[in-house]
Motif scaffolding. Structure first.
Motif: not given
Length: 414
Positions: A248-264
């Motif tokens: 779910y690439t777009e959900q990862y985009v939402r998550l990354s844009n919504a917080c300041a912690t690196p997403i993996c």
């Protein structure tokens, strides 16, 4: 005179003559490729994968020259897939690289372009402990033993049985077959507060100097992932891992844009093509392939190079034997943007003894030294392997002749 020359390996005349597997109580099946000369190669199928994923490929690689790593990989690549299904192709690729390195007398990292570093930083996976104080103490033990990077599990399992912490449709907390967006599981504000307080206590024990990553959140939807991620920001975590399925690439985009912690994410992705949407959308900060799923040493280096071109770091997931660990080490050594390598067996008393040719313990001061010996730089310790054979496969490299002559028309085009 020829009799005075070591002809144990004539690379241009090398041929694969057999493939056998052995299963132990840790990691996945170990692959052994034998040849018409006095050398063999070792690889490993992903932990939890069926040995069949490798065995079905035997007839397709017999007679091939293992030094033609890319040619053989392209021949068998179509038979891998995401998750554990990539294990057969990946394990064989590791064994091919081990063989090619032995044939030419160079370490595997040299075949991948040379090394950027002499030591590989490791972190030890630390599964959930119900009490945050116990988790903090366990992580402090890791620090005291030399680890300079940490990871712990932090998920909705810690909230089970706490009234008012979770809401979920009946039975869905116990399912393992529903992807995150479809479970209907919600974390309440109380639940998020409890998990935040858990991390706060852990940080109070270990402080903030050593990076701490977090994994295994549970099958919750993206909205609650975002709420939890924001609540955890102040604890300066190294990354939040696999909060939603990698597809779910777009959900990862939402998550990354919504917080300041690196997403993996990335441990279940097979080959570079399906990492590309995550890279191109800048959906993650850290990619996390598992070399036993992602396609082996060379394919994983390509994944790392593509990540680097998009400003993304590469960490490596690893839950296998020292065979998979050392394949990961060579890949990490050859990849510029490598960050850290996982290990699931730090608390296993016999894991280090499964192979010879390396320092013991293999991880010292939180690092593995990159070997300069040919191939992966290891040999199996047969005695230790035999002591810890998997109960469902209690033989040491049994014959696999039933797979010698399977044939099919595999071409994908007309």
């Amino acid at each position: 005179m020829l009799e005075n020359v070591n002809t144990a390996s004539r690379p241009s005349e090398l041929k694969i003559t057999d493939m056998r597997l052995v299963r132990t109580q840790v990691g996945g099946p170990i692959v052994k490729l034998e040849t018409n000369q006095d050398i063999y190669g070792l690889g490993e199928v992903r932990d939890g994968a069926s040995p069949t994923y490798a065995l079905m490929l035997k007839s397709r690689i017999l007679g091939e020259n293992p030094c033609n790593v890319d040619k053989i990989f392209r021949k068998i690549k179509q038979f891998g897939h995401h998750g554990r299904q990539g294990g057969g192709v990946s394990g064989i690729e590791m064994a091919l690289m081990d063989l090619a390195g032995k044939a030419y007398g160079v370490p595997c990292y040299q075949l991948a372009g040379g090394k950027f570093r002499d030591k590989i930083r490791c972190y030890s996976d630390t599964p959930s402990l119900r009490d945050a104080g116990d988790m903090g103490a366990k992580l402090q033990e890791r620090i005291d033993s030399g680890f300079t990077f940490l990871k712990m599990d932090l998920g909705i399992g810690l909230l089970r049985g706490i009234r008012g912490a979770l809401a979920a449709p009946s039975g869905n907390l116990d399912t393992h077959n529903l992807m995150h967006p479809f479970t209907g599981i919600r974390i309440t504000d109380k639940g998020i507060q409890i998990l935040s307080e858990y991390v706060e206590l852990v940080r109070a024990i270990i402080d903030y100097e050593v990076p701490l990553a977090v994994d295994h959140f549970g099958h919750i939807g993206i909205e609650d992932c975002i709420r939890l991620a924001r609540a955890l920001e102040k604890y300066n975590l190294a990354w939040l891992e696999d909060m939603v399925p990698w597809q779910y690439t777009e959900q990862y985009v939402r998550l990354s844009n919504a917080c300041a912690t690196p997403i993996c994410t990335g441990e279940d992705i097979y080959c570079k093509e399906d990492f590309m949407p995550l890279f191109e959308k800048r959906a993650i900060s850290v990619c996390h392939p598992d070399i036993a799923t992602s396609g082996g040493i060379l394919e994983t280096k390509k994944i790392g190079d593509l990540a680097e071109a998009h400003g993304i770091a590469m960490a490596l997931h690893m839950a296998g034997t020292p065979v998979c660990a050392m394949a990961s080490v060579h890949c990490a050594a050859a990849t510029s943007n490598f960050l850290v390598l996982e290990n699931h067996s730090v608390d296993n008393p016999w894991w280090d003894d499964m192979v010879t040719g390396l320092p013991n313990p293999i991880i010292q001061d939180g690092h593995i030294t990159v070997p300069d010996t040919p191939g992966l730089g290891i040999e199996l310790n047969e005695e230790v392997i035999r002591e810890h054979l998997h109960p469902d496969a209690p033989q040491y490299f049994p014959p696999t002749t039933a797979w010698d002559s399977e044939r099919s028309h595999d071409r994908l085009w007309s």
